[in-house]
Design a protein around this motif. Structure first.
Motif, PDB file in Angstrom:
ATOM      1  N   THR A 287      23.714  10.138  46.057  1.00 15.39           N
ATOM      2  CA  THR A 287      22.857  10.062  44.867  1.00 15.39           C
ATOM      3  C   THR A 287      23.621   9.531  43.669  1.00 15.39           C
ATOM      4  O   THR A 287      23.090   8.748  42.869  1.00 15.39           O
ATOM      5  N   LYS A 288      24.884   9.968  43.536  1.00 10.69           N
ATOM      6  CA  LYS A 288      25.696   9.526  42.400  1.00 10.69           C
ATOM      7  C   LYS A 288      25.963   8.033  42.461  1.00 10.69           C
ATOM      8  O   LYS A 288      25.995   7.346  41.439  1.00 10.69           O
ATOM      9  N   ASN A 289      26.186   7.511  43.671  1.00 12.91           N
ATOM     10  CA  ASN A 289      26.480   6.084  43.853  1.00 12.91           C
ATOM     11  C   ASN A 289      25.359   5.404  44.627  1.00 12.91           C
ATOM     12  O   ASN A 289      25.607   4.641  45.566  1.00 12.91           O
ATOM     13  N   LEU A 290      24.109   5.684  44.261  1.00 12.36           N
ATOM     14  CA  LEU A 290      22.965   5.182  45.013  1.00 12.36           C
ATOM     15  C   LEU A 290      22.808   3.676  44.903  1.00 12.36           C
ATOM     16  O   LEU A 290      22.366   3.015  45.848  1.00 12.36           O
ATOM     17  N   GLU A 291      23.190   3.098  43.753  1.00  7.13           N
ATOM     18  CA  GLU A 291      22.955   1.672  43.584  1.00  7.13           C
ATOM     19  C   GLU A 291      23.830   0.829  44.509  1.00  7.13           C
ATOM     20  O   GLU A 291      23.423  -0.257  44.938  1.00  7.13           O
ATOM     21  N   TYR A 292      25.013   1.335  44.864  1.00  4.87           N
ATOM     22  CA  TYR A 292      25.902   0.558  45.723  1.00  4.87           C
ATOM     23  C   TYR A 292      25.377   0.447  47.159  1.00  4.87           C
ATOM     24  O   TYR A 292      25.335  -0.670  47.698  1.00  4.87           O
ATOM     25  N   PRO A 293      24.971   1.553  47.822  1.00  3.60           N
ATOM     26  CA  PRO A 293      24.402   1.372  49.175  1.00  3.60           C
ATOM     27  C   PRO A 293      23.140   0.526  49.197  1.00  3.60           C
ATOM     28  O   PRO A 293      22.942  -0.287  50.108  1.00  3.60           O
TER      29      PRO A 293
ATOM     30  N   ALA B 227      26.697  23.079  53.160  1.00  5.55           N
ATOM     31  CA  ALA B 227      27.518  22.670  52.019  1.00  5.55           C
ATOM     32  C   ALA B 227      27.957  21.217  52.163  1.00  5.55           C
ATOM     33  O   ALA B 227      27.885  20.437  51.206  1.00  5.55           O
ATOM     34  N   PHE B 228      28.385  20.811  53.372  1.00  6.30           N
ATOM     35  CA  PHE B 228      28.778  19.424  53.588  1.00  6.30           C
ATOM     36  C   PHE B 228      27.587  18.481  53.420  1.00  6.30           C
ATOM     37  O   PHE B 228      27.730  17.380  52.862  1.00  6.30           O
ATOM     38  N   ALA B 229      26.419  18.884  53.886  1.00  3.07           N
ATOM     39  CA  ALA B 229      25.237  18.031  53.744  1.00  3.07           C
ATOM     40  C   ALA B 229      24.877  17.828  52.276  1.00  3.07           C
ATOM     41  O   ALA B 229      24.545  16.713  51.848  1.00  3.07           O
ATOM     42  N   ILE B 230      24.955  18.894  51.483  1.00  6.19           N
ATOM     43  CA  ILE B 230      24.640  18.781  50.049  1.00  6.19           C
ATOM     44  C   ILE B 230      25.672  17.916  49.344  1.00  6.19           C
ATOM     45  O   ILE B 230      25.338  17.110  48.457  1.00  6.19           O
ATOM     46  N   ILE B 231      26.940  18.048  49.720  1.00  7.28           N
ATOM     47  CA  ILE B 231      27.994  17.230  49.101  1.00  7.28           C
ATOM     48  C   ILE B 231      27.784  15.749  49.424  1.00  7.28           C
ATOM     49  O   ILE B 231      27.904  14.881  48.550  1.00  7.28           O
TER      50      ILE B 231
ATOM     51  N   PHE C 125      30.017  17.581  38.643  1.00  8.96           N
ATOM     52  CA  PHE C 125      30.019  16.353  39.437  1.00  8.96           C
ATOM     53  C   PHE C 125      29.157  15.269  38.799  1.00  8.96           C
ATOM     54  O   PHE C 125      29.561  14.106  38.705  1.00  8.96           O
ATOM     55  N   PHE C 126      27.943  15.626  38.361  1.00  6.71           N
ATOM     56  CA  PHE C 126      27.026  14.620  37.838  1.00  6.71           C
ATOM     57  C   PHE C 126      27.264  14.316  36.364  1.00  6.71           C
ATOM     58  O   PHE C 126      26.863  13.251  35.894  1.00  6.71           O
ATOM     59  N   CYS C 127      27.882  15.219  35.623  1.00 10.33           N
ATOM     60  CA  CYS C 127      28.111  15.013  34.186  1.00 10.33           C
ATOM     61  C   CYS C 127      29.587  14.867  33.863  1.00 10.33           C
ATOM     62  O   CYS C 127      29.976  15.002  32.700  1.00 10.33           O
ATOM     63  N   GLY C 128      30.436  14.616  34.877  1.00 12.27           N
ATOM     64  CA  GLY C 128      31.868  14.510  34.622  1.00 12.27           C
ATOM     65  C   GLY C 128      32.225  13.353  33.703  1.00 12.27           C
ATOM     66  O   GLY C 128      33.103  13.475  32.848  1.00 12.27           O
ATOM     67  N   ASP C 129      31.536  12.215  33.860  1.00 15.97           N
ATOM     68  CA  ASP C 129      31.839  11.059  33.015  1.00 15.97           C
ATOM     69  C   ASP C 129      31.456  11.309  31.561  1.00 15.97           C
ATOM     70  O   ASP C 129      32.128  10.844  30.641  1.00 15.97           O
TER      71      ASP C 129
END
Length: 394
Positions: free
Chosen positions: A262-268, A252-256, A124-128
């Motif tokens: 966290t992945k898109n933290l700059e947008y919020p 599991a839902f909370a971690i997701i 998830f975090f290194c997919g790009d």
């Protein structure tokens, strides 16, 4: 009824049930409950939900008759029990008379679940980054080729077969047979490696080389849209692995959700900041602009004048300024040349006239004028006492 950590020995076909009485806690996210069956000879194990399903297995039906032939016979096997499952039942059938087997229920930390969760987190975090990595491209292509070579062969046969050929029925059955073979190989991989390691190594090397050749022919992804699709696919696969690697669904839902934030933290944060600024502007009262004092006005005028004069000198020294054309249009070429070299732009007579008319002359400016332009008094023209900056360019 089975109890945890207690071993049950038997030598006849028997039915067992396990009832889970413990409520899962937050620290059980990687805990696995398993019912292990170890036998001296081949046995057949059937898992059901409750006792009523066990009674249905005892009754004769065509479906039960055919499904008994499809079920795999093993010496050692296990049955996974969900943490939220209240009751799980199974039936153990022996194939030979002299068969001894044992049944035990274990509750322990499963490192496989933790590794699956870590793999999902990495995807998830290194997919790009992975979607643009050539090492990941070739290694993934070789791995897929080695593990799914039978499926790839059947897919190629699909391409070459006519559309209305009756062999499609065989190929459709071949898909299921290939999936069954792959599952069978993975379940008995250790035994296959121990007995047939030469063939397994040769197969891995041959198919891996062919997969590498195919990947090398087509090359890594270069189109940005294709890379984005691969990135999204890897991130979605990572989320699925993260969910499957945790035994408690709400954790599991909370971690997701936390991973997505966290992945898109700059947008919020950006949206919250923009909303906060708009609310502040809507509620605050307009503040009237502060007016300059007389001293601030005088100082700002002197600063801006010096800045403008310096810009004018720089322009006159640059190649963009036509020197001959400028000199031909002014009345005092020498004064203009001295100004470009750094001399003051006013004469003492001009400063005195301005002081008499407006009374805003600066003592500091007069001192600088008398120090820098004392040599100009002898050459100044008395018939033109009010030559200003604008007279340079007439």
């Amino acid at each position: 009824m089975l109890q945890e950590s207690k071993v049950y020995y038997n030598n006849i076909s028997q039915q067992f049930c396990y009832k889970n009485v413990l409520v899962p806690q937050w620290y059980d996210i990687w805990t696995r409950i398993q019912i292990w069956i170890n036998s001296s000879k081949l046995i057949r194990v059937t898992q059901v939900e409750n006792e009523e399903k066990l009674k249905e297995l005892e009754q004769f039906s065509i479906w039960n008759f055919f499904s008994s032939f499809l079920k795999e016979k093993l010496n050692d096997t296990y049955v996974n029990v969900g943490l939220y499952s209240t009751k799980t039942c199974l039936k153990v059938e022996i194939m030979e008379n002299d068969t001894n087997y044992s049944v035990v229920v274990t509750r322990r930390f499963d490192p496989k679940l933790f590794l699956v969760f870590l793999l999902g987190l990495m995807l998830f975090f290194c997919g790009d980054l992975l979607s643009r990595s050539q090492i990941f491209y070739y290694s993934t292509g070789m791995s897929v080729g080695i593990m799914a070579s039978l499926l790839i062969i059947i897919f190629i046969l699909f391409k070459f077969m006519p559309k209305k050929s009756p062999i499609y029925v065989i190929l459709v059955g071949g898909w299921s047979f290939s999936l069954y073979l792959i599952q069978l190989v993975f379940r008995n991989l250790q035994e296959i490696w121990r007995c047939y390691w030469q063939y397994l190594l040769s197969y891995t090397f041959t198919v891996g080389f062919m997969s590498f050749a195919v990947c090398y022919k087509y090359g890594p992804l270069e189109n940005e849209r294709s890379i984005n699709l691969l990135t999204w696919a890897l991130q979605l696969m990572g989320l699925c692995l993260m969910y499957s690697g945790i035994q408690i669904p709400h954790i599991a839902f909370a971690i997701i959700i936390a991973a997505l934030c966290t992945k898109n933290l700059e947008y919020p944060i950006q949206w919250l900041y923009i909303t906060y600024r708009k609310m502040c502007k809507a509620t605050e009262k307009p503040v009237p602009p502060r007016l300059l004092t007389e001293e601030e006005y005088r100082i700002q005028g002197e600063v801006e004048t010096q800045k403008a004069l310096q810009e004018l000198r720089s322009y006159c020294r640059s190649p963009d300024c036509s020197a001959w054309k400028t000199v031909s249009r002014i009345q005092s070429p020498k004064r203009f040349a001295d100004f470009v070299e750094g001399s003051y732009h006013l004469t003492p007579n001009e400063v005195s006239v301005h002081e008499q008319e407006y009374g805003l002359g600066s003592i500091l400016t007069q001192n600088e004028l008398y120090e820098d332009t004392s040599s100009e008094e002898e050459n100044s023209d008395p018939c033109h006492p009010s030559i200003t900056q604008n007279s340079f360019l007439s």
